[in-house]
Design an enzyme around this catalytic site. Structure first.
Site, PDB file in Angstrom:
ATOM      1  N   LYS A 134       1.326  -0.968   0.468  1.00 35.02           N
ATOM      2  CA  LYS A 134       0.179  -0.001  -0.178  1.00 35.02           C
ATOM      3  C   LYS A 134       1.118   1.241   0.217  1.00 35.02           C
ATOM      4  O   LYS A 134       1.264   1.480   1.038  1.00 35.02           O
ATOM      5  CB  LYS A 134      -0.753  -0.728   1.435  1.00 35.02           C
ATOM      6  CG  LYS A 134      -2.608   0.561   0.278  1.00 35.02           C
ATOM      7  CD  LYS A 134      -2.501   2.022   0.698  1.00 35.02           C
ATOM      8  CE  LYS A 134      -1.965   2.823   1.191  1.00 35.02           C
ATOM      9  NZ  LYS A 134      -1.144   4.630   1.215  1.00 35.02           N
ATOM     10  N   GLU A 194      -0.202   6.889  -1.364  1.00 36.78           N
ATOM     11  CA  GLU A 194      -1.297   7.761  -2.568  1.00 36.78           C
ATOM     12  C   GLU A 194      -1.072   8.926  -2.914  1.00 36.78           C
ATOM     13  O   GLU A 194      -1.204   9.900  -4.240  1.00 36.78           O
ATOM     14  CB  GLU A 194      -2.811   8.516  -2.109  1.00 36.78           C
ATOM     15  CG  GLU A 194      -3.089   9.148  -1.391  1.00 36.78           C
ATOM     16  CD  GLU A 194      -2.591   8.525   0.380  1.00 36.78           C
ATOM     17  OE1 GLU A 194      -1.525   7.858   0.634  1.00 36.78           O
ATOM     18  OE2 GLU A 194      -2.743   9.391   1.407  1.00 36.78           O
ATOM     19  N   CYS A 214      14.181  11.040   5.503  1.00 41.11           N
ATOM     20  CA  CYS A 214      14.010  10.448   7.536  1.00 41.11           C
ATOM     21  C   CYS A 214      15.271  10.712   7.978  1.00 41.11           C
ATOM     22  O   CYS A 214      15.485  10.725   9.420  1.00 41.11           O
ATOM     23  CB  CYS A 214      13.249   8.349   7.663  1.00 41.11           C
ATOM     24  SG  CYS A 214      14.712   7.904   6.761  1.00 41.11           S
TER      25      CYS A 214
HETATM   26  P1  NAD Z   1       2.544   9.433   6.673  1.00 42.51           P
HETATM   27  O1  NAD Z   1       2.651   9.160   7.696  1.00 42.51           O
HETATM   28  O2  NAD Z   1       1.659  10.397   6.487  1.00 42.51           O
HETATM   29  O3  NAD Z   1       2.306   8.756   5.565  1.00 42.51           O
HETATM   30  C1  NAD Z   1       2.315   7.560   4.877  1.00 42.51           C
HETATM   31  C2  NAD Z   1       1.749   5.919   5.123  1.00 42.51           C
HETATM   32  O4  NAD Z   1       0.952   5.934   5.878  1.00 42.51           O
HETATM   33  C3  NAD Z   1       1.156   6.249   3.660  1.00 42.51           C
HETATM   34  O5  NAD Z   1       0.814   5.065   3.036  1.00 42.51           O
HETATM   35  C4  NAD Z   1      -0.474   6.436   3.972  1.00 42.51           C
HETATM   36  O6  NAD Z   1      -1.297   6.359   2.850  1.00 42.51           O
HETATM   37  C5  NAD Z   1      -0.565   6.533   5.128  1.00 42.51           C
HETATM   38  N1  NAD Z   1      -1.707   6.505   6.223  1.00 42.51           N
HETATM   39  C6  NAD Z   1      -1.544   8.681   6.227  1.00 42.51           C
HETATM   40  N2  NAD Z   1      -2.591   8.968   7.272  1.00 42.51           N
HETATM   41  C7  NAD Z   1      -3.067   7.928   7.240  1.00 42.51           C
HETATM   42  C8  NAD Z   1      -4.100   7.773   8.917  1.00 42.51           C
HETATM   43  N3  NAD Z   1      -4.882   8.232   9.462  1.00 42.51           N
HETATM   44  N4  NAD Z   1      -3.988   6.163   8.846  1.00 42.51           N
HETATM   45  C9  NAD Z   1      -3.805   4.429   8.397  1.00 42.51           C
HETATM   46  N5  NAD Z   1      -2.600   5.543   8.041  1.00 42.51           N
HETATM   47  C10 NAD Z   1      -2.502   6.479   6.772  1.00 42.51           C
HETATM   48  O7  NAD Z   1       4.325   9.857   6.023  1.00 42.51           O
HETATM   49  P2  NAD Z   1       4.342  10.679   4.602  1.00 42.51           P
HETATM   50  O8  NAD Z   1       4.086  11.487   4.968  1.00 42.51           O
HETATM   51  O9  NAD Z   1       4.527   9.474   3.518  1.00 42.51           O
HETATM   52  O10 NAD Z   1       6.429  10.401   4.736  1.00 42.51           O
HETATM   53  C11 NAD Z   1       6.733  10.891   5.332  1.00 42.51           C
HETATM   54  C12 NAD Z   1       6.762  10.811   7.025  1.00 42.51           C
HETATM   55  O11 NAD Z   1       7.894   9.385   7.029  1.00 42.51           O
HETATM   56  C13 NAD Z   1       8.000  11.407   7.871  1.00 42.51           C
HETATM   57  O12 NAD Z   1       7.829  11.558   8.772  1.00 42.51           O
HETATM   58  C14 NAD Z   1       9.395  10.897   7.529  1.00 42.51           C
HETATM   59  O13 NAD Z   1       9.954  10.977   8.695  1.00 42.51           O
HETATM   60  C15 NAD Z   1       8.741   9.499   7.423  1.00 42.51           C
HETATM   61  N6  NAD Z   1      10.137   8.686   7.655  1.00 42.51           N
HETATM   62  C16 NAD Z   1      10.477   7.613   8.132  1.00 42.51           C
HETATM   63  C17 NAD Z   1      11.021   7.010   7.364  1.00 42.51           C
HETATM   64  C18 NAD Z   1      12.237   5.846   8.497  1.00 42.51           C
HETATM   65  O14 NAD Z   1      12.246   4.840   7.864  1.00 42.51           O
HETATM   66  N7  NAD Z   1      12.357   6.306   9.984  1.00 42.51           N
HETATM   67  C19 NAD Z   1      12.146   6.589   6.388  1.00 42.51           C
HETATM   68  C20 NAD Z   1      10.946   7.471   5.375  1.00 42.51           C
HETATM   69  C21 NAD Z   1       9.968   8.139   5.975  1.00 42.51           C
END
Ligand code: NAD
Length: 500
Positions: free
Chosen positions: A171, A174, A279
């Site tokens: 997943k 989006e 990240c």
């Molecule tokens: P996000 O949390 O908004 O989304 C991540 C995933 O969760 C997506 O697939 C999204 O569709 C889903 N999602 C979003 N809202 C949701 C909800 N309410 N309920 C369930 N699922 C939901 O993150 P993003 O903006 O896509 O990515 C950036 C973030 O990811 C930053 O905080 C970054 O630090 C983190 N990140 C962490 C790592 C790591 O390895 N620690 C690596 C890359 C990115």
């Protein structure tokens, strides 16, 4: 308008509910992505469940051959894949190539996984008794991934899971969904049977359907910390194995003896590359001592002035737009917060526009000095091209900053002092450490994972920990009649068997 659909059981599947996919360079909608409802997710899980026993029965080496072929196919079209990725993410094409390449390194690791699936064997653990262990796949597993590495992070997960004999539901974000679909198509082309890798787009509805399904045995998640915590809590409550990686606020500690020219070059790349949307970026710099801080600040300013923002297709640009209008507004909101909290705004990246691309989501490089650990703009993750300088008086004070921070993903130290670096690496309360290495993302055969609110998990992603995550161990104790020389038939025993 271009439509981006799911990939389920080897076939493209559309849907009624759709979301906008933007071109971050212009701010315009460029495609509509299907957003799965619970029934569509159930269809993908069903496809995974049907394919799984057959895939687990394929011998490990033949499974690895599919991944070898996948690697070849991805390499064949890496340039067009990088362009596809940049067009939806906004990062420059050379950086997108790196995103695909780092993912392929995990595929290379996964090609060697047969070696890690070997069990243990003890011959003659007792009279005529042997003990052996099997490492078996979990079944259907799922990965939920963020927008910022739409190639690398899916490959961190599905490469390892599939090599171990699981089938996978991806997943992806989006916001940049095209590249993950293409990876799914290339896996089919490489010989993965239909249903081994399914790609389902969506939002919370799709995520919840995966978390609640009793068929999905494990969830890997990477994204922001609040959602990571939610996924971990709901997934584990449903009895699943969950690894949920969250946000970050990585510090770069600069000691007075650091090679200042190299340190400044490293800091600028790690803070502003990919518009800070990594990240493992370095959005906080901690010079030790006032003189180091002043020298560093003076050296940073001309380098920041040289930074060139451009569209994701501009080959000369250092970085491109951020992913969305909402994210741009959020970053600019944090810059204002830093000002309101009393930090010194040395370079202000707000209000940047690129001629001919006035609607694009650009944020100029921003530098703060005299940031205090009590400020919310320091405690929160900003995830943009914003570098915050927090001055420290001693190494101990500098180590305490990342150690006490709510996030503990990565950290780096810049120094020529072996003893200082050694003490730092051993004592800092952070999961991944760089010594004169600004973005210490571990190589594929080691494991990736932060600490504290950067990871809700006991086990890292890829490397041997990844193999452990996607497999379970079965231990068999066997006795063959007639091997226990001279033994007569014994009566039933009502005490626990022990080794005599
Ligand atoms: P996000 O949390 O908004 O989304 C991540 C995933 O969760 C997506 O697939 C999204 O569709 C889903 N999602 C979003 N809202 C949701 C909800 N309410 N309920 C369930 N699922 C939901 O993150 P993003 O903006 O896509 O990515 C950036 C973030 O990811 C930053 O905080 C970054 O630090 C983190 N990140 C962490 C790592 C790591 O390895 N620690 C690596 C890359 C990115």
């Amino acid at each position: 308008m271009r439509e981006i659909d799911h990939l389920i059981g080897g076939a493209s599947v559309g849907g009624e509910r759709r979301g906008d996919v933007f071109d971050p360079n212009t701010g315009r909608v460029q495609a509509r992505v299907a957003l799965a409802d619970a029934a569509t997710v159930a269809a993908a899980i069903d496809a995974g469940a049907k394919a799984q026993p057959g895939w687990a029965a394929v011998n490990p080496q033949r499974r690895a051959r599919v991944l070898f072929e996948f690697k070849r196919l991805v390499e064949n079209e890496i340039d067009s894949l990088a362009e596809m990725l940049s067009a939806e993410h906004g990062k420059v094409v050379a950086d997108s190539r790196g995103d695909v390449q780092r993912g392929l390194e995990v595929i290379e690791f996964a090609c060697g996984i047969p070696h890690l699936l070997k069990g243990d064997y003890t011959h003659g653990a007792g009279p005529g008794i042997d003990v052996y262990s099997l490492r078996q796949p979990l079944g259907v597993v799922a990965g939920i991934t963020p927008f910022n590495f739409p190639a690398m992070i899916p490959m961190w997960m599905f490469g390892v899971a599939i090599a171990c004999g699981n089938t996978f539901i991806l997943k992806p974000s989006e916001r940049d969904p095209s590249l993950p679909v293409r990876l799914g198509e290339l896996m089919l082309e490489a010989g993965a049977p239909a249903g081994v890798l399914n790609v389902v787009h969506g939002d919370k509805v799709a995520v919840d359907a995966l978390l609640d399904s009793p068929v999905v045995r494990a969830i890997s998640f990477v994204g922001s910390s609040d959602i990571a915590h939610y996924v971990y809590s709901r997934g584990t409550a449903a009895g699943k194995r969950v690894q949920a990686m969250g946000g970050a606020k990585n510090h770069g500690i600069v000691l007075p003896d650091a090679d200042m020219g190299q340190t400044v070059a490293d800091l600028v790349g790690a803070a502003f590359g990919s518009a800070g949307e990594r990240c493992m970026a370095l959005p906080v710099v901690v010079p030790v001592g006032a003189r180091t801080a002043d020298t560093l600040r003076e050296a940073l300013l001309p380098e920041i002035a040289k930074l060139r923002l451009g569209t994701s297709t501009d080959r000369d640009a250092h970085y491109g737009p951020v992913v969305s209008a909402a994210h741009k507004a959020r970053i600019e909101g944090y810059i204002q917060l830093g000002v309101d909290e009393g930090a010194e705004l040395v370079v202000d990246g707000r209000g940047f526009t690129l001629q001919g691309h006035e609607g694009g989501f650009f944020v100029g490089p921003t530098l703060f000095d005299h940031v205090q650990p009590t400020m919310r703009s320091y405690r929160d993750e900003i995830f943009g091209p914003v570098l915050q300088m927090v001055r420290a008086d001693s190494l101990a004070e500098a180590i305490a900053l990342p150690s006490k921070h709510q996030y503990g993903n990565g950290v780096a130290i810049f120094t020529r002092s072996g003893p200082a670096a050694r003490e730092f690496a051993a004592s800092v309360d952070v999961g991944m450490v760089g010594i004169n290495v600004p973005i210490p993302v571990p190589v594929a055969y080691h494991s990736f994972g932060g600490w504290k609110r950067s990871a809700f998990a006991d086990i890292g992603i890829h490397g041997e920990e990844g193999v452990r995550f996607y497999t379970k161990v079965k231990t068999v104790t066997q006795r063959w009649p007639g091997m226990d020389a001279g033994a007569a038939v014994t009566d039933s025993s009502f005490v626990i068997p022990t080794m005599k």
